[in-house]
Structure formats: structure tokens, C-alpha cells
Motif scaffolding. Sequence first.
Motif, PDB file in Angstrom:
ATOM      1  N   TRP A 246       0.805  -1.225   0.130  1.00 30.91           N
ATOM      2  CA  TRP A 246      -0.071   0.012  -0.006  1.00 30.91           C
ATOM      3  C   TRP A 246       0.865   1.309  -0.036  1.00 30.91           C
ATOM      4  CZ3 TRP A 246      -5.065   0.260  -0.630  1.00 30.91           C
ATOM      5  CH2 TRP A 246      -5.729   1.799  -0.577  1.00 30.91           C
ATOM      6  N   PHE A 247       0.323   2.458  -0.719  1.00 28.70           N
ATOM      7  CA  PHE A 247       1.092   3.540  -0.856  1.00 28.70           C
ATOM      8  C   PHE A 247       0.388   4.575  -0.868  1.00 28.70           C
ATOM      9  CE2 PHE A 247       3.815   6.340  -3.487  1.00 28.70           C
ATOM     10  CZ  PHE A 247       5.032   6.358  -2.595  1.00 28.70           C
ATOM     11  N   GLY A 248       0.527   5.468   0.225  1.00 24.36           N
ATOM     12  CA  GLY A 248      -0.248   6.710   0.416  1.00 24.36           C
ATOM     13  C   GLY A 248      -1.109   6.723   1.608  1.00 24.36           C
TER      14      GLY A 248
ATOM     15  N   ALA B 141      -6.693   0.802   5.179  1.00 22.04           N
ATOM     16  CA  ALA B 141      -5.737  -0.195   4.891  1.00 22.04           C
ATOM     17  C   ALA B 141      -4.756  -0.197   5.914  1.00 22.04           C
ATOM     18  CB  ALA B 141      -5.036   0.491   3.496  1.00 22.04           C
ATOM     19  N   ASN B 142      -4.033  -1.479   6.391  1.00 21.22           N
ATOM     20  CA  ASN B 142      -2.908  -1.901   7.232  1.00 21.22           C
ATOM     21  C   ASN B 142      -1.636  -1.916   6.727  1.00 21.22           C
ATOM     22  OD1 ASN B 142      -2.936  -4.208   6.512  1.00 21.22           O
ATOM     23  ND2 ASN B 142      -3.998  -5.096   8.105  1.00 21.22           N
ATOM     24  N   PRO B 143      -0.527  -1.858   7.463  1.00 19.90           N
ATOM     25  CA  PRO B 143       0.695  -2.047   6.529  1.00 19.90           C
ATOM     26  C   PRO B 143       0.723  -3.357   5.896  1.00 19.90           C
ATOM     27  CG  PRO B 143       0.914  -1.158   8.653  1.00 19.90           C
ATOM     28  CD  PRO B 143      -0.479  -1.491   8.446  1.00 19.90           C
ATOM     29  N   GLN B 144       0.131  -4.369   5.857  1.00 16.53           N
ATOM     30  CA  GLN B 144       0.055  -5.467   5.502  1.00 16.53           C
ATOM     31  C   GLN B 144      -0.717  -5.656   4.041  1.00 16.53           C
ATOM     32  OE1 GLN B 144      -0.478  -5.556   9.017  1.00 16.53           O
ATOM     33  NE2 GLN B 144       1.726  -5.500   8.972  1.00 16.53           N
ATOM     34  N   GLY B 145      -1.281  -4.435   3.698  1.00 17.36           N
ATOM     35  CA  GLY B 145      -2.195  -4.507   2.523  1.00 17.36           C
ATOM     36  C   GLY B 145      -3.672  -5.022   2.672  1.00 17.36           C
ATOM     37  N   LEU B 146      -4.123  -5.015   3.876  1.00 14.01           N
ATOM     38  CA  LEU B 146      -5.511  -5.599   3.923  1.00 14.01           C
ATOM     39  C   LEU B 146      -6.386  -4.371   4.020  1.00 14.01           C
ATOM     40  CD1 LEU B 146      -7.665  -7.560   4.420  1.00 14.01           C
ATOM     41  CD2 LEU B 146      -7.237  -7.623   6.785  1.00 14.01           C
ATOM     42  N   VAL B 147      -7.259  -3.966   3.222  1.00 10.15           N
ATOM     43  CA  VAL B 147      -8.496  -2.741   3.130  1.00 10.15           C
ATOM     44  C   VAL B 147      -9.529  -3.249   3.655  1.00 10.15           C
ATOM     45  CG1 VAL B 147      -8.939  -0.995   1.942  1.00 10.15           C
ATOM     46  CG2 VAL B 147      -6.953  -1.923   0.890  1.00 10.15           C
TER      47      VAL B 147
ATOM     48  N   GLN C 212       2.987   0.165  -4.568  1.00  8.98           N
ATOM     49  CA  GLN C 212       4.208   0.076  -5.144  1.00  8.98           C
ATOM     50  C   GLN C 212       4.499  -1.331  -5.524  1.00  8.98           C
ATOM     51  OE1 GLN C 212       6.539   2.161  -1.974  1.00  8.98           O
ATOM     52  NE2 GLN C 212       7.191   3.669  -3.409  1.00  8.98           N
ATOM     53  N   TYR C 213       5.199  -1.657  -6.592  1.00 10.05           N
ATOM     54  CA  TYR C 213       5.617  -2.962  -6.877  1.00 10.05           C
ATOM     55  C   TYR C 213       6.688  -3.265  -5.988  1.00 10.05           C
ATOM     56  CZ  TYR C 213       5.711  -6.987  -9.913  1.00 10.05           C
ATOM     57  OH  TYR C 213       5.509  -8.257 -10.363  1.00 10.05           O
ATOM     58  N   ALA C 214       6.826  -4.196  -5.059  1.00  5.94           N
ATOM     59  CA  ALA C 214       7.800  -4.535  -3.848  1.00  5.94           C
ATOM     60  C   ALA C 214       8.674  -5.337  -4.218  1.00  5.94           C
ATOM     61  CB  ALA C 214       6.927  -5.067  -2.586  1.00  5.94           C
ATOM     62  N   VAL C 215       8.561  -6.074  -5.331  1.00  7.66           N
ATOM     63  CA  VAL C 215       9.739  -7.288  -5.684  1.00  7.66           C
ATOM     64  C   VAL C 215      10.260  -7.026  -7.031  1.00  7.66           C
ATOM     65  CG1 VAL C 215       8.434  -9.118  -4.361  1.00  7.66           C
ATOM     66  CG2 VAL C 215       7.937  -8.750  -6.656  1.00  7.66           C
ATOM     67  N   GLN C 216      11.351  -7.357  -7.424  1.00  9.21           N
ATOM     68  CA  GLN C 216      12.021  -7.440  -8.499  1.00  9.21           C
ATOM     69  C   GLN C 216      11.008  -7.954  -9.629  1.00  9.21           C
ATOM     70  OE1 GLN C 216      14.583  -5.662  -9.431  1.00  9.21           O
ATOM     71  NE2 GLN C 216      15.721  -5.214  -7.570  1.00  9.21           N
TER      72      GLN C 216
ATOM     73  N   PRO D 184       6.089   4.320   2.426  1.00  7.37           N
ATOM     74  CA  PRO D 184       4.593   4.100   2.080  1.00  7.37           C
ATOM     75  C   PRO D 184       3.591   5.168   2.696  1.00  7.37           C
ATOM     76  CG  PRO D 184       5.583   1.771   2.671  1.00  7.37           C
ATOM     77  CD  PRO D 184       6.465   3.038   3.148  1.00  7.37           C
ATOM     78  N   ALA D 185       3.950   5.522   3.853  1.00  5.51           N
ATOM     79  CA  ALA D 185       2.871   6.264   4.629  1.00  5.51           C
ATOM     80  C   ALA D 185       3.048   7.742   3.950  1.00  5.51           C
ATOM     81  CB  ALA D 185       2.895   6.324   5.865  1.00  5.51           C
ATOM     82  N   GLN D 186       4.117   8.136   3.143  1.00  4.59           N
ATOM     83  CA  GLN D 186       4.316   9.335   2.480  1.00  4.59           C
ATOM     84  C   GLN D 186       4.506  10.515   3.767  1.00  4.59           C
ATOM     85  OE1 GLN D 186       1.386  10.130  -0.359  1.00  4.59           O
ATOM     86  NE2 GLN D 186       1.942   8.252  -1.645  1.00  4.59           N
ATOM     87  N   THR D 187       5.509  10.523   4.657  1.00  2.00           N
ATOM     88  CA  THR D 187       5.819  11.082   5.534  1.00  2.00           C
ATOM     89  C   THR D 187       7.064  11.823   5.466  1.00  2.00           C
ATOM     90  OG1 THR D 187       7.005   9.417   7.129  1.00  2.00           O
ATOM     91  CG2 THR D 187       4.636   9.879   7.281  1.00  2.00           C
TER      92      THR D 187
END
Length: 428
Positions: free
Chosen positions: A86-88, A107-113, A137-141, A190-193
Amino acid sequence: MMNHFHLKAASVVAALLAAAMTVLGIGLLATPANAADIPGARISISTTSAVTQQWDQVDLTCEWSVPDNSKPGDTFSLQLPAELRWFGSSTFDLNNKTGQTVATAVANPQGLVVFTLTDFVATHPLNVGGACNFTTQYAVQPGAGGSTQLNFYVGSTVVRVPVAVNGPCTVNCDPAGPTSVGKAMWWSDPAQTELESIFYMPAMTSRTNDVVITDTPAAGMAIDCSRVTPRVGKNLNADGKVSEPYDDAQYPATVDCSPQKVTVSWKGLPKGEHVELFVVTPVTDASLDVYQNNGTVSIQGRESIVGAQTRRTNAGGSGDGTAAPTPTPTPSTATPTPAPSTATPTSTPSTSTPTPTPSTATPAPSTMAAVAVTTKQPSAQAPAPTVSGQLASTGAQGPGVLLVAAGLLAVGSLLAYAGARRARRRSH
């Protein structure tokens, strides 16, 4: 005497148990219904983003709906795949055109909305749904190219979304490095701080070079002087950035820093050296949508003005519903009962044999029959709506508890009565 004591004690215990059970039953009857997960919720997801490398931004849109007659407080959820984070903003509202909030999302940091319906659906229980948009964000290569499939989970349902992947460079891929002076800025969390910036420039071209970089962020952020990172070296990685071994120790930088401005300078850099400067600027005003960071780069006295702008990515969406139609009552078809006649018949004296006059009044129908007809008449109101999904707990077990309590109270009373009679007999 001992039996009398036992009977009295047993009656007291039974009475106390009855009182406790009664209070418990009343409490259960007063317990409100719990919110429920909505098994019939639907979410469709799509994206036009393509990824090239790890941490690339992926923007997604969705359409959502829930079954008719879902209740305020009911929830449905969306789980991001492992490839995305999650981003934003982590909270957002889904509003209708008049600004009423139909649902909220967290949304939590684990991506559960988790989406939660509001009181709006109590008055608009039909056709509840809308749209949403959010950024990840795409978190892997990424893979070798083509397309990859991302699996989102909506409750127990899997929603498969293809994402285009631009594979790594395979032709003419030697990093040439920057061809001009510039500056870039991006969100570092991700939290845009906080934001991170990089100043970059072409390799040094003179035999000896003096370089000065200044950074002056605009309102809404401040420089973290402990995270100002100068970098010098001859080697570049696949992204065109300076890589190890660094020449920082051989050509140390001079740093003058405050939260509003930082100046970094090098003297006597030889030809072929590459220079970069990384600056971290935490956000001091989270209400802004756009953050601006400006600066200058001077190489051998030739100054260039550079700048970068970064927007805050916000999740959002819409929602609406339809009010339930008001049922139209159907007039009753029961035959009204005529009032019995109260007139007293008057007889006319006659010398001839009286001939009885037939009554013209209609006999009154039985009122019991009218009640029966009315009772059997089907209701003209619309049938009660069927609630889809899991039923909430309503505390319906309360009456059973009250019956048990009443029974215990009765037993306690009988025991007390028996104890009292036995005591009177012994006293005589």
C-alpha cells in the motif's frame, strides 16, 4: 434443626441464582446485533500501470457493490497480493455526489483494506456500490518482461489482474550516466511522511573541478541534516547511479546544513569523477498535495538551477444507494356490518284477524364472522425484504434464560415455604 437450616440455605441459593439469571437474560436481550462480514460483496480491479523495477508505482481503480439490505457497520475486505504494498493515505471515504459518506476504508501495513458501511445504507439499502482508486508500489524485482498476474482477495474470492512488465535492458545497456544537471525527488516511505532527493550531473570534464550544490526545500518539509549523503566515484550501476568502490574518502565533501538549507561542496575533483547528493526531507505539513524542492548546482563557476516536484498520492472513491420504496396500503375489502335497526314496530289495531307484516329489514350479519373474514384477508403491504449474507447475533437467547430464571425462582420459593412449615411444626 439441621434440615431446617439446609432447606433455608437451599432456598436462598436458588433465589440468588434466579436473580442472577434474570439479570443475565435482560442483559442479553438488550445486547445490540453485531456487525457482519458481507460474503456477497464484489470488487472488480484494473490498472494501466507498467513496472520496470522494484518500487515502481502501480495505480489501480475498482468498482464495488454489496447485496441489497446490507446493514450499517457491515464490512467487506480487499487483500493486496504479495507483490504490492500500500502506498499513500491509509484511510479514505467513499462519498456520493452530495457529500454523504456511504462507506469508509482503512488499509493496514500488510495491505488489507477493510470497507465499512455507514448509516447511509439504513435509508438507502438497495443498489449500494460505487468506485475506488488507490496507489501501490511494486515491492519485488519484476520478471523478464511481458505480463504478470496479480491475485487480489475479496473475502474468499480471488480477483486476477494482469500487469505489464518491462523487462530489464538487453541491448545497448551500458550505463552512460546523466547527460545534464538535474534533480529528482520521491516518497521514501509508504505512509508518505518524508521525501528523498538526488542531485545528479555528468562526469567531470575538466582536469580539476570545484562543485557546489545547494538545496532549499519549499514550505511543508525540512532537511534532516543527519541524512545528507554526498557521493563520488568513477563507477555506475545499471541505473546510471554511482556505485562502489566510492571515492568519498579521497575527495571528501564539506557540508553546511540547517533544516531550511544545505550546501555541499567539493574541491579539485579530477576528470571522469561522478558526483551525487542525496537529501532526506521529512514532511512538516501533511495537508499539502504538492511538495516542491529547488536548488542549484555549480561546476567550475557555471551555475544551473534545478528543481523537483512530488505530489501526494491519495486513495479515494465514490458510493451511492437507492432508498427502499414506500409500500402502498390496499383498502380493506371486508363487508361493513350494518347497524341493527332500533325502531320499534307499531301495530295497527284491526277488527279482522291480524295478518303479520313481513319485516323489510336485512338481518345483521354476525360480528364474529366479520372478524374472521378480516383476519383471513391477506396483508396489502410489501413482503419483508430478504437479508443476504451472514445474520448478526440479536440476543434471541434472552427469553430462554428468563424461563430458566423463573423456574429457579419458583424452586427457591417452594424450598423456602417447606422450610418455614417444618420450622413451625418443630416449634409446636
